[in-house]
Structure formats: C-alpha cells, structure tokens
Write an enzyme that holds these catalytic residues in place. Structure first.
Site, short mmCIF file in Angstrom:
data_model
loop_
_atom_site.label_atom_id
_atom_site.label_comp_id
_atom_site.label_asym_id
_atom_site.label_seq_id
_atom_site.Cartn_x
_atom_site.Cartn_y
_atom_site.Cartn_z
CE1 TYR A 61 0.70 1.10 4.44
CE2 TYR A 61 0.55 -1.30 4.42
CZ TYR A 61 0.93 -0.13 5.04
OH TYR A 61 1.54 -0.18 6.27
CB SER B 113 7.31 -0.23 14.68
OG SER B 113 6.11 -0.49 15.37
N GLY B 114 5.32 2.42 13.57
CA GLY B 114 4.32 2.82 12.59
C GLY B 114 2.88 2.51 12.91
CG HIS C 183 -4.75 5.93 10.34
ND1 HIS C 183 -5.51 5.55 9.25
CD2 HIS C 183 -3.92 4.87 10.57
CE1 HIS C 183 -5.17 4.35 8.84
NE2 HIS C 183 -4.20 3.90 9.64
CB CYS D 284 -3.13 1.54 11.73
SG CYS D 284 -1.42 2.04 11.41
#
Length: 419
Positions: free
Chosen positions: A309, A322-323, A327, A345
């Site tokens: 992605y 690490s992300g 959101h 996420c």
C-alpha cells in the site's frame, strides 16, 4: 563535662530561677531542664573535616562525626550543601558516631548541624561548616530530561538520557539517587534503567490529572567513579491534563474514549487483520500528525505484493515508533465495527478520526485488548512502560526501598536513623 553545668532536677532549676531572676535561660520556661535552649556542644563533637582556614575536604572521603567525651550521645545530624542537597547517613545505635552514606559533592560548601544530649538528657548543638575540593577529573556526566516542557496525558513517563554509559550498579545507584522527581499531588514512583544511558520514571499508577511534575538533577559535582563526576543539568517542569484513557477492543471492533473516568465516546473501528494483528497492551500517544504518507515498504511489505500500500492518511495519532497509528481510514468504513482488515493500525471514519485527533494528546493512554497480536514492548518502540506491573518495574531500579518514599524534603534528606 566540658560544657556549662546542667541542673539535674526540677527543684534545683526552680532554685536557680529564684536566685538569679526570671531572665536566666539555663532552664526552660516550663521548669523542665530538657526544654532549655541547646548548649554549645563544641567540646563534645569531633569530625574528620578540615578545621584550618583555607583547607578543603576531600569529597572522596565519607564525612564522620563522633561524640568524643563519652558523656553524651548524638541524636541527629543534618548535612546540607549550599544548593540544598542533603547528605544521607547512618547513626550508630548508641549515638556515638554518625557517618555519611552518600557521596559529597566536589567544590561545594557544607553546613553540618549536630544535635546531642548529655547524660541528663539536656540538648546540645554544634554547627560545623567546611568546603570540599574541586574534582580531580574534568570528565562529566550530563543528563537531559524529557519530554519537553508542556502539558501531557497521565501516561507520560519521564526520561533521563545520559551522555556516558553507566554499567556498574553502585555507580547507577549514585546517579539514580541524584535524579529527583517531585509531583503535586505527591505519588510514589521509581526510575527504571532501560539501558546504561537511558532511564524512565513513572508512578505506581498513572499520574494524577492536573498534576505538576518537576524533575532535576543533584549530580553536579558528585563523584560517580575515579574519572567521572556529575555535571550540570537543566531542570524540567511539566503538567498533566485530564485523565484520558482509550480502550480499543479488537474483538468487538469498538474504541471507547474515557475522560476522568467517564465514558465520552464510542467509535466503530477496524484493527489488524490476521498476520498483521495490532499489538495488545498499553501504549502512550507519541505525537499527532495531520497528514502522513503511509507505505507498506516501511514495515517490510514488498512493493507490488497483495498487501502493498501507499496511501495519504489524515488525522494520524502515533502510538509506536514502528508505525502504529490511530487514523482516518475512509477506505475501510464498511468493515469498521464488524471486522479487522488493517495492517496493524486502528482505522476509523474521517469524521471520527478528526474528533479523536482533536480530543487526544501526547501522553494519553491508548490500550488495545482482545487482539491476536504480540504484547506491546515495554521499551524501544514507544512508551510501553505501563505493561510492566509495579513489582517488575521496581526491579529496574538500582536502589531498593525508595520508590514508596514520599517526595518531600524530609525524604530527600534521608535523616540518619539508628542502625
């Protein structure tokens, strides 16, 4: 005895007042000799510091105070330098000797107040003063505290970054003892040595809402090793806001926002799908970014693969380095509240993400439950500090038995106790 003679009974004290008048101060106003003004105990006290003008004490040597007459006992010793730092010490059970147990600072001025009582119980006192010499080494240990000054959530740990690595436990104890954290209201807390160059501090539970937290170092001039001395450090002051706790239930696909113990909002979400499960456990908000470009390649997903992605993401609240974010994910609205389809996420609609973004702050607590993911790491990927229980957290300290001590001047002074 080499101090002014003391009366031994209440009767003799009364006779003195009768004979000499009410202005005599040898006895207390209540007729009790033990309430008298302390006498000068200079003749009973000796210490191993310099007595000649211009002479300086060696800060490497412990301070020692003794009762030399044999007719009295030391009851208390307070040693403090001109910056307000106290010296810890131990008093012998028979009151004959006191010695310091924490290092003296170099190039410092000390005042030592010794309280004593004679064989009749009358109080005496002696105030000593001396200076210590300059450090023999120019190498200094500097400390930088974090986060930056500001207002944070109740989960925000305090960090201390050292510019020299400290491996020896005894040296770590010297450093840790000098790093002070005081909060209003006061709560018990402790440091944890994440590495030889990094410490984290947190309370037993989350910080109180609307607390003031002040952090400073007393290391300046303190000897840590033969070739290393403490340097100056900038103090830190932060405050906490409301108690905000977010619980994301990966099983029910719902995120619940609590403020000061009350539920405020519940938002349908999607979390990590199989193979990319969201980490379970407590995380702390690291930062907020209105726009982030997210690429699968940054988390090890090969470009061109089915999971690859490259997306523009808005209203992104970061919880791991690490992300992992909370959101806006408008592409997965149909799954939010029903299924987990993300790459780790927590995704929600744009309108919900905007509300969340506006109502979350750095240091707020975000906890994930019922996910198939690994536990959140305590360190190294953000602030997972709260995933260690208090007993485990305390094992990361180089000190023992101090975390539950109130952060007060008396606790800092560590007034000598009988041993």
């Amino acid at each position: 005895m080499n101090h002014t003679a003391r009366t031994r009974t209440v009767v003799s004290c009364t006779l003195l007042v009768t004979a000499l008048g009410a202005g005599v101060t040898a006895c207390g106003s209540d007729g009790n000799p033990l309430s008298a003004r302390p006498y000068d105990a200079a003749g009973q006290i000796s210490f191993n510091g310099p007595t000649d003008a211009g002479k300086r004490a060696d800060p490497d040597k412990p301070l020692e105070v003794t009762e030399k007459s044999g007719d009295g006992r030391i009851t208390d010793v307070t040693a403090q330098d001109s910056t307000g730092r106290y010296v810890a010490g131990e008093l012998a059970a028979d009151g004959s000797r006191w010695h310091s147990t924490s290092p003296l600072a170099a190039n410092a001025h000390y005042t030592v107040t010794v309280s004593i009582e004679d064989e009749d119980g009358a109080p005496g006192r002696k105030v000593l003063a001396f200076d210590t010499s300059k450090p023999t080494s120019k190498k200094r240990l500097n400390v930088t505290f974090g986060p930056d000054k500001g207002t944070y959530g109740v989960g925000q740990p305090i960090t201390a970054q050292l510019d020299q690595e400290i491996k020896d436990k005894a040296q770590r104890a010297i450093v840790e003892r000098a790093l002070r954290v005081d909060s209003v209201p006061a709560v018990p807390g402790s440091w944890y040595w994440v590495s030889g160059k990094e410490l984290h501090y947190r309370p037993r539970e989350y910080w109180p809402a609307h607390a003031t937290i002040q952090v400073h170092s007393n290391l300046d001039g303190v000897r840590i090793s033969d070739r290393l001395w403490g340097g100056k450090s900038k103090a830190l002051k932060i405050t906490t806001g409301d108690r905000v706790e977010v619980i994301t239930d990966a099983g029910t696909h719902q995120l619940t926002y609590y403020k000061n113990g009350a539920q405020v909002e519940q938002i349908p979400v999607t979390t990590g799908k199989p193979g990319f499960e969201t980490r379970n456990g407590v995380k702390v908000v690291l930062e907020k970014q209105y726009f982030v470009r997210m690429r699968g390649s940054t988390v090890g997903i090969a470009e061109g693969s089915s999971d690859s992605y490259d997306l523009p993401v808005y209203y992104a609240t970061r919880v791991t380095w690490s992300g992992e974010y909370v959101h806006a994910a408008p592409w997965s609205v149909g799954s939010q509240g029903y299924a987990n389809v993300s790459h780790g996420c927590t995704g929600m609609s744009t309108s919900n993400a905007e509300w969340f973004f506006d109502n979350i702050h750095e240091g707020d607590v975000v906890k994930v439950v019922n996910s198939g993911g690994d536990p959140m790491e305590p360190f190294g990927n953000g602030f997972g500090d709260w995933n260690l229980d208090w007993k485990k957290w305390r094992t990361g300290s180089a000190l023992t038995g101090t975390a539950d001590t109130p952060s007060s001047a008396d606790a800092a002074r560590l007034q000598p106790t009988a041993v």
